[in-house]
Design an enzyme around this catalytic site. Structure first.
Site, PDB file in Angstrom:
ATOM      1  CG  HIS A 282     129.640 111.870 -26.845  1.00 49.64           C
ATOM      2  ND1 HIS A 282     128.752 111.627 -27.905  1.00 49.64           N
ATOM      3  CD2 HIS A 282     129.211 111.132 -25.701  1.00 49.64           C
ATOM      4  CE1 HIS A 282     127.838 110.700 -27.136  1.00 49.64           C
ATOM      5  NE2 HIS A 282     128.332 110.340 -26.040  1.00 49.64           N
TER       6      HIS A 282
ATOM      7  CD  GLU B 183     125.173 108.619 -26.109  1.00 51.90           C
ATOM      8  OE1 GLU B 183     126.336 108.106 -25.737  1.00 51.90           O
ATOM      9  OE2 GLU B 183     124.853 109.944 -25.644  1.00 51.90           O
TER      10      GLU B 183
ATOM     11  CE1 TYR C 269     123.021 105.160 -24.565  1.00 43.31           C
ATOM     12  CE2 TYR C 269     125.345 105.544 -24.265  1.00 43.31           C
ATOM     13  CZ  TYR C 269     124.242 106.010 -23.966  1.00 43.31           C
ATOM     14  OH  TYR C 269     124.186 107.133 -23.390  1.00 43.31           O
TER      15      TYR C 269
HETATM   16  N1  BES Z   1     125.315 111.667 -23.345  1.00 42.53           N
HETATM   17  C1  BES Z   1     125.346 110.653 -22.393  1.00 42.53           C
HETATM   18  C2  BES Z   1     124.320 110.855 -21.424  1.00 42.53           C
HETATM   19  C3  BES Z   1     123.067 111.063 -21.621  1.00 42.53           C
HETATM   20  C4  BES Z   1     122.275 110.484 -22.591  1.00 42.53           C
HETATM   21  C5  BES Z   1     122.285 111.863 -20.477  1.00 42.53           C
HETATM   22  C6  BES Z   1     120.972 110.894 -22.901  1.00 42.53           C
HETATM   23  C7  BES Z   1     121.043 112.204 -20.918  1.00 42.53           C
HETATM   24  C8  BES Z   1     120.385 111.784 -22.032  1.00 42.53           C
HETATM   25  C9  BES Z   1     126.890 110.141 -21.978  1.00 42.53           C
HETATM   26  O1  BES Z   1     127.697 110.381 -23.070  1.00 42.53           O
HETATM   27  C10 BES Z   1     126.655 108.683 -21.706  1.00 42.53           C
HETATM   28  O2  BES Z   1     126.521 108.100 -22.351  1.00 42.53           O
HETATM   29  N2  BES Z   1     127.167 108.330 -20.556  1.00 42.53           N
HETATM   30  C11 BES Z   1     127.054 106.965 -20.083  1.00 42.53           C
HETATM   31  C12 BES Z   1     128.587 106.427 -19.817  1.00 42.53           C
HETATM   32  C13 BES Z   1     128.906 105.591 -20.856  1.00 42.53           C
HETATM   33  C14 BES Z   1     130.283 105.112 -20.650  1.00 42.53           C
HETATM   34  C15 BES Z   1     127.973 104.700 -21.660  1.00 42.53           C
HETATM   35  C16 BES Z   1     126.474 107.175 -18.482  1.00 42.53           C
HETATM   36  O3  BES Z   1     126.255 108.096 -18.200  1.00 42.53           O
HETATM   37  O4  BES Z   1     126.424 106.020 -18.194  1.00 42.53           O
HETATM   38 ZN    ZN Z   2     127.381 108.837 -24.572  1.00 46.07          ZN
END
Ligand code: BES
Ligand code: ZN
Length: 647
Positions: free
Chosen positions: A331, A350, A416
């Site tokens: 990111h 994402e 994603y």
């Molecule tokens: N930016 C996201 C988390 C997020 C997205 C928070 C939208 C609030 C609103 C972060 O980069 C993310 O995608 N986290 C994932 C982990 C990943 C390995 C898929 C999670 O928290 O599970």
């Molecule tokens: Zn993310």
């Protein structure tokens, strides 16, 4: 031109870039780029912000705040630098529950302001009569029920001695503690002075600007982010924190009791930064540090610039869940440099990051691990299609329609995994070398800028497709972003990625369980493939056999444990209930707790009483972004998000 010259210059630059011409250097260009352009196109309008940035916009925020644990408030001043078009008299900010005391000019002249009607999702517009003022100071406090901030008691920390504060800004939470234009397309530089009670330490998503200054019972920490960022990326944590270096520009902050474990798990970070730079271009943020938070942190990770926030539940003891770090690190390019202009473009953040993650993983851990993670991703994508209405479901589009809805509904594996599959499909069509050159170019062309889905498509056509009609037909670009379902040209998962485990899944259907030697040899990804590929509705005897052979309900690896507990809830497998309860009470990662508690609550006879009992105990640990959803299940009488009141 009716816009302010600076804004007009940015708009011109952008239009020129899109049409492929080299823009003539304008005198104000460097000034305009310092804060990055505000996009003027209709599809760049952020429906989740009240701001009207083409009229007047915030370019810099200076916070001077004290953290009050007893009152659960941060309070002090926010001084905003503004740009406005000539003749603009007012600026509109985003406000969710802020208690505003005064708004003045730099020479102390009060400015009239009004908090408009409250929208349950967005909060309220804060309209300020700025007249000719281009710097204003807002004196305010956050509300105790701020949606971004979580206040932990000492018992909810690892050390048990000191309280803890953490924030989560994405998507639209930061307006509950920072009065600004909370829109990802309105980039702002920022600085902060944060006073906290001794002996606590404050960390933020920016480099430290000075040594902490002690006065009386408190210490003041200073931070400065001199690169323009989307405001959702401003983050804070305060607690009993210690730091350990991991490499020349990487390190970890966490509570002292967690430092050894965290540092060991994160030992590959420096290697990941090097791999990412080779793939995507120079790292632009100076240091890459991480903060391992208490278990209530609602996400796996959050890519706050210079300081990724991490759940402690990724610590497995064997680095098997560290693709999370690769993701948050990625990111630093996709999301933090080139940022979704609106939440409808969230897949650009994402999807690109999920694609980039497997590239980093491939470079650091090898092609087999990467191929397996891609295969798990394809399964997750297909599951998300099913959960979002099937191949014709509107929310299976990459560019989704969020009108009247919270950006949160877009947080699915469509963004994603369909997003990542789209990029892999392009890579497959043009070859890795060409794709990589385009990807590096994309980041350098859109560094520190908001990007929309249409900018993405225009860039691809200009710099990769280049008029090749055969390639254009093969790619189905518009179909990928604008239509539901998964286009027919999707790059497939490697069918051999999990050959051995897939054979074990087939054998399991006919009654044969994996032997202990195989299970203990399997990697975490292989175990996850097995647990998510077997029939999700199992007889309790079969779960009992798996659990007794491999101790799954209390697996040390939280992803494995979650996968098993999911099966246990579907099967109403009573012996797993104590472990389930413990899992839901010891951590508050939304991805784990929301599906389990929801599934329990929906099973009226068996599950709902368990859900009610557990949620009553667990709720105090969970962050507001988690309780906001779970409260809707009606498990606890009277527990619902406190109503927003006009203040
Ligand atoms: N930016 C996201 C988390 C997020 C997205 C928070 C939208 C609030 C609103 C972060 O980069 C993310 O995608 N986290 C994932 C982990 C990943 C390995 C898929 C999670 O928290 O599970
Ligand atoms: Zn993310």
């Amino acid at each position: 031109m009716r816009f302010h010259p600076l804004i007009a210059v940015s708009a011109l630059l952008l239009a020129a870039c899109q049409s492929g011409e080299t823009p003539a250097p304008a005198p104000q260009a460097s000034e305009a780029l310092k804060v990055a352009p505000v996009l003027a196109a209709a599809d760049a309008v952020d429906i989740h912000s009240f701001a009207k940035p083409l009229e007047a916009r915030v370019t810099h925020i200076a916070l001077d705040l004290a953290v009050d644990f007893a009152a659960k408030r941060v309070g002090g001043t926010a001084t905003l630098d503004l740009q406005a078009r000539p003749g603009a008299n007012e600026i509109v900010l985003d406000d969710k529950g802020l208690e505003i005391e005064s708004i003045v000019t730099t020479d102390g002249k009060p400015l009239a302001y009004k908090v408009g009607a409250i929208d349950a999702i967005l909060g309220a517009p804060l309209t300020i009569q700025i007249g000719t003022a281009r710097k204003i100071m807002i004196r305010y406090k956050s509300a105790p029920d701020s949606g971004a901030l979580q206040w932990l008691t000492p018992e909810q920390t690892a050390g048990k001695k000191h309280p803890y504060l953490l924030s989560q800004g994405q998507a639209i939470e930061n307006r509950s503690w920072i009065p600004t234009q909370d829109s990802p397309g309105v980039r702002q530089t920022w600085e902060a002075k944060i006073s906290v009670p001794k002996p606590l330490t404050a960390v933020m998503s920016a480099p430290r600007a000075a040594e902490p200054v002690a006065a009386g019972g408190s210490r003041t920490f200073a931070f400065k982010m001199d690169k323009p960022v989307a405001p959702y990326l401003i983050a804070i944590a305060v607690g009993d924190l210690a730091f350990r270096e991991l490499g020349p520009r990487t390190g970890v902050w966490t509570e002292p009791a967690m430092l050894d474990l965290a540092a060991a798990e994160l030992a590959d970070t420096e290697k990941m930064v090097a791999a990412a730079e080779a793939l995507f271009g120079p790292y632009q943020w100076g240091r890459y540090d991480m903060l391992v938070l208490p278990p209530s942190f609602p996400f796996g990770g959050m890519e706050n610039p210079t300081l990724t926030f991490l759940t402690p539940t990724f610590i497995a003891g064997d680095k098997s869940l560290t693709s999370l770090i690769a993701h948050e690190l990625a990111h630093s390019w996709s999301g933090n440099l080139a940022t979704n202009a609106t939440w409808a473009d969230f897949w650009l953040n994402e999807g690109m990051t999920t694609y980039a993650t497997t590239r980093i993983v491939e470079a650091v851990y090898g092609p087999k691990v990467a191929a397996q993670q891609i295969a798990l991703g394809i399964d997750a994508m297909n599951k998300a299609v099913t959960e979002n209405g099937g191949p014709s479901g509107a929310d299976t589009r990459l560019h989704i329609d969020l009108k009247g809805r919270s950006p949160d509904v877009g947080l699915t594996d469509i963004a994603y995994e369909k997003g990542a599959a789209f990029l892999r499909t392009i890579e497959l069509a043009v070859g890795r070398e060409r794709f990589d050159a385009w990807l590096k170019g994309w980041f350098s062309r859109h560094m520190f800028e908001p990007v929309t889905t249409s900018i993405f498509l225009a860039d691809l056509r200009q710099h990769l497709v280049k008029g090749d009609t055969k390639l254009e037909a093969t790619l189905q670009l518009d179909r990928w972003v604008g239509q539901p379902g998964i286009p027919s040209n999707v790059a497939p998962a490697d069918p051999q990625a999990f050959a051995e485990v897939d054979a074990a899944v087939t054998a399991f259907k006919t009654g044969t369980q994996p032997d202990a030697a195989s299970w203990s040899r399997w990697t975490t990804d292989e175990k996850l493939r097995f647990l998510t590929r077997i029939d999700q509705r199992q007889p309790t005897e079969r779960l009992a056999a798996l659990d007794s052979a491999f101790n799954l309900a209390r697996a040390g690896n939280n992803e494995v444990r979650f996968a098993f507990l999911t099966l246990a809830v579907t099967a109403r497998y009573d012996p797993a209930v104590p472990a389930l309860e413990q899992f839901l009470i010891m951590q508050g990662r939304r991805k784990f707790v929301r599906p389990l508690i929801t599934a329990l609550a929906e099973d009226k006879q068996w599950g709902r009483p368990i859900a009610a009992r557990v949620y009553a105990k667990a709720r105090p640990l969970y962050h507001p972004v988690t309780t906001r959803d779970l409260d809707k299940l009606g498990l606890i009488a009277g527990a619902s998000a406190p109503p927003l009141t006009v203040r």
